[in-house]
Scaffold this motif. Structure first.
Motif, PDB file in Angstrom:
ATOM      1  N   SER A 421     -13.024  16.027  -2.336  1.00 38.29           N
ATOM      2  CA  SER A 421     -13.914  16.789  -1.456  1.00 38.29           C
ATOM      3  C   SER A 421     -14.004  18.243  -1.896  1.00 38.29           C
ATOM      4  O   SER A 421     -14.995  18.927  -1.617  1.00 38.29           O
ATOM      5  N   SER A 425     -17.939  17.340  -2.899  1.00 35.94           N
ATOM      6  CA  SER A 425     -18.593  17.705  -1.645  1.00 35.94           C
ATOM      7  C   SER A 425     -19.120  19.127  -1.683  1.00 35.94           C
ATOM      8  O   SER A 425     -20.110  19.453  -1.015  1.00 35.94           O
ATOM      9  N   LEU A 445     -20.650  11.646   1.445  1.00 38.39           N
ATOM     10  CA  LEU A 445     -19.609  12.656   1.295  1.00 38.39           C
ATOM     11  C   LEU A 445     -19.153  13.188   2.647  1.00 38.39           C
ATOM     12  O   LEU A 445     -17.957  13.434   2.852  1.00 38.39           O
ATOM     13  N   ASP A 449     -15.429  12.997   3.935  1.00 35.40           N
ATOM     14  CA  ASP A 449     -14.747  14.253   4.260  1.00 35.40           C
ATOM     15  C   ASP A 449     -14.154  14.263   5.668  1.00 35.40           C
ATOM     16  O   ASP A 449     -13.253  15.061   5.943  1.00 35.40           O
ATOM     17  N   ARG A 457     -12.682   6.561   3.462  1.00 32.40           N
ATOM     18  CA  ARG A 457     -12.916   7.714   2.592  1.00 32.40           C
ATOM     19  C   ARG A 457     -13.169   7.249   1.159  1.00 32.40           C
ATOM     20  O   ARG A 457     -14.140   7.660   0.510  1.00 32.40           O
ATOM     21  N   TYR A 461     -16.611   7.774  -1.028  1.00 28.47           N
ATOM     22  CA  TYR A 461     -16.536   8.608  -2.227  1.00 28.47           C
ATOM     23  C   TYR A 461     -16.928   7.811  -3.473  1.00 28.47           C
ATOM     24  O   TYR A 461     -17.587   8.338  -4.377  1.00 28.47           O
TER      25      TYR A 461
END
Length: 508
Positions: A421, A425, A445, A449, A457, A461
């Motif tokens: 992240s 991100s 994202l 996050d 997650r 991702y």
């Protein structure tokens, strides 16, 4: 272009000086460091700086609530002794007692509450909002207890709390603000600041009151002097002549040459910093060719990353295929679409996109000219003429935020946070650095996050990695190395998060 050869005269002088030069710092217990090749720190206030050396500065002067062990990545108490989740969005911290700021202010909950509330207020203009905009507010429970409220579940909170979120003295900062903190920094860290001469020199003295059990440990060297020296060749001359003891700005060629000089050591250590070439897929700059995915894929096939790593970066560097560093949480290397070096395929894709005769494109970078020239040479072989502009990092960052860079060769060190992240991100959630503006990426994202379930997650991702690489919004290039050179009397250890722990280093 930077001269890459250490002259015979410089080598002869260094060999003649021998151990005397190498032990100059040891004799008066002063470590003299040079940095500055990416430009001077714009403001040493940690929240108004985006320069890597600013992070190095901050780790000496300020402390965070939490410390991330540089070897195990375990989180340990720093200014906080312990913590617990009261719910998905509230963390309660029990603070250390007996800690004092460099100016004599006692540390307690008021400092933590003031710092977290001040930096999370967007009106105060913290440079990297990604570091602070997840904080709702902080609330004092008692003199040594603080509740941190998050806007929503934020599973990577401890990466930020152990990294860029340093704690300031509330009374002092309320009085002087970022400008005053930049001129006369005050923290609780292992070194206090004696003087700041912006873009020139910073002088530190060991904080002998740093004995309250910090996992950083007390500083080993009494005095540290940092000199901003933009020219790398000048840094090398100073090192070999005994004027400095340490630099991390040199080239791979310099490492090989300095390593042969008695009294000095040099090495290349891999870091989390990830290099990438970005393309204006969204058309922010008004440049049409890069809005066609076939053109971006063609350029990915045209660039010989393996050759660049082998011949120019060297050391422990590796080709990277993900828009994140492989050790970071969520950085699934199997989700990435990979592009082999294949000039024939590149030409075919260009022809398919209507650019059989190629086109011209502007490339921007603050990195060494020869890295960019290697890329330019590869692209020229498939008919793409590249006009290269090298400029300081901050100027390029501002130009990029204005939407004026159709192609850019840059890198990101993730503020040394081991969570994707902190890189992916930052660049693909429709902020000023985003040249893809892909709504799917923003959604995936954001989910990654903010979800506390590690499986959720990772799933989101991985989707983001797959699409970024499939669409070639970025062409990930390689892991960077830090090229260090220093006097042999310094007990130095490099770390993959690219943060030298100057407070840990002593003399042999």
């Amino acid at each position: 272009m930077m001269i890459r050869t250490i002259t015979a005269g410089m080598l002869a002088a260094a060999i003649g000086l021998g151990a005397a030069a190498a032990h100059a710092g040891k004799d008066d217990d002063t470590l003299t460091i040079a940095w500055g090749s990416t430009g001077p720190i714009e403001n040493v206030d940690n929240y108004f700086n985006t320069n890597r050396t600013g992070i190095w500065f901050s780790r000496m002067v300020w402390d965070q609530l939490v410390y991330r062990d540089e070897k195990t990545f375990e989180f340990k108490g720093l200014l906080a002794e312990s913590w617990e989740y009261l719910n998905d969005t509230t963390l309660r911290f029990k603070l250390r007692q007996g800690v004092t700021f460099h100016n004599g202010e006692p540390f307690d909950a008021d400092d933590v509450v003031f710092t977290l509330n001040w930096i999370s207020d967007p009106d105060n203009g913290v440079k990297v909002q990604r570091n602070v905009n997840w904080i709702k507010n902080a609330e004092k429970v008692d003199q040594y207890t603080v509740d941190l409220h998050m806007k929503k579940p934020f599973p990577q909170a401890f990466e930020f709390l152990s990294g860029p979120l340093t704690i300031y003295p509330n009374e002092y900062y309320a009085k002087v603000g970022p400008d005053g903190m930049g001129k006369k920094p005050v923290g609780t860290g292992p070194y206090s600041v004696v003087s700041v001469k912006q873009a020139e020199e910073y002088v530190f003295k060991r904080n002998d009151d740093y004995n309250w059990g910090s996992p950083k440990g007390a500083g080993k060297i009494e005095n540290i002097v940092v000199r901003e020296i933009a020219d790398v060749q000048t840094q090398i001359a100073e090192l070999l002549a005994g004027g400095i003891d340490f630099t991390a700005d040199i080239s791979a060629d310099h490492v090989e040459q300095i390593a042969t000089v008695p009294g000095f050591e040099a090495l290349q250590a891999e870091t989390m910093r990830t290099g990438y070439i970005g393309f204006d897929a969204a058309g922010r700059s008004g440049f049409k060719p890069t809005t066609d995915v076939r053109v971006r894929r063609a350029m990915a096939h045209a660039i010989n990353r393996e050759s660049l790593v082998k011949n120019l970066i060297r050391g422990d560097s590796k080709v990277i295929h993900t828009p994140c560093f492989p050790t970071q949480f969520g950085c699934d290397v199997n989700a990435a679409v990979k592009y082999a070096f294949d000039p024939s395929k590149a030409k075919a894709l260009l022809a398919e996109a209507g650019y059989a005769d190629g086109f011209e494109i502007d490339l921007y970078s603050f990195r060494p000219a020869d890295w960019n020239e290697a890329v330019m040479g590869d692209l020229a072989k498939v008919g793409i003429k590249v006009n290269f502009t090298k400029m300081p990092y901050f100027a390029l960052r501002d130009l990029q935020w204005e939407g004026k860079t159709p192609m850019y060769f840059m890198d990101w060190g993730s503020y040394s946070m081991n969570d994707m992240s902190a890189i992916t991100s930052h660049f693909f959630k429709h902020g000023p650095d985003d040249y893809a503006l892909d709504p799917d990426l923003k959604q995936w994202l954001e989910t990654g996050d903010t979800n506390v379930d590690p499986a959720v997650r990772k799933e989101n991702y991985a989707k983001a990695i797959q699409k970024i690489t499939e669409k070639v919004y970025w062409l990930p290039m390689f892991s960077h190395v830090r090229n260090y050179a220093y006097v042999a009397s310094l007990d130095f250890t490099p770390y993959p998060d690219e943060i030298p722990r100057f407070f840990r280093y002593g003399w042999k």
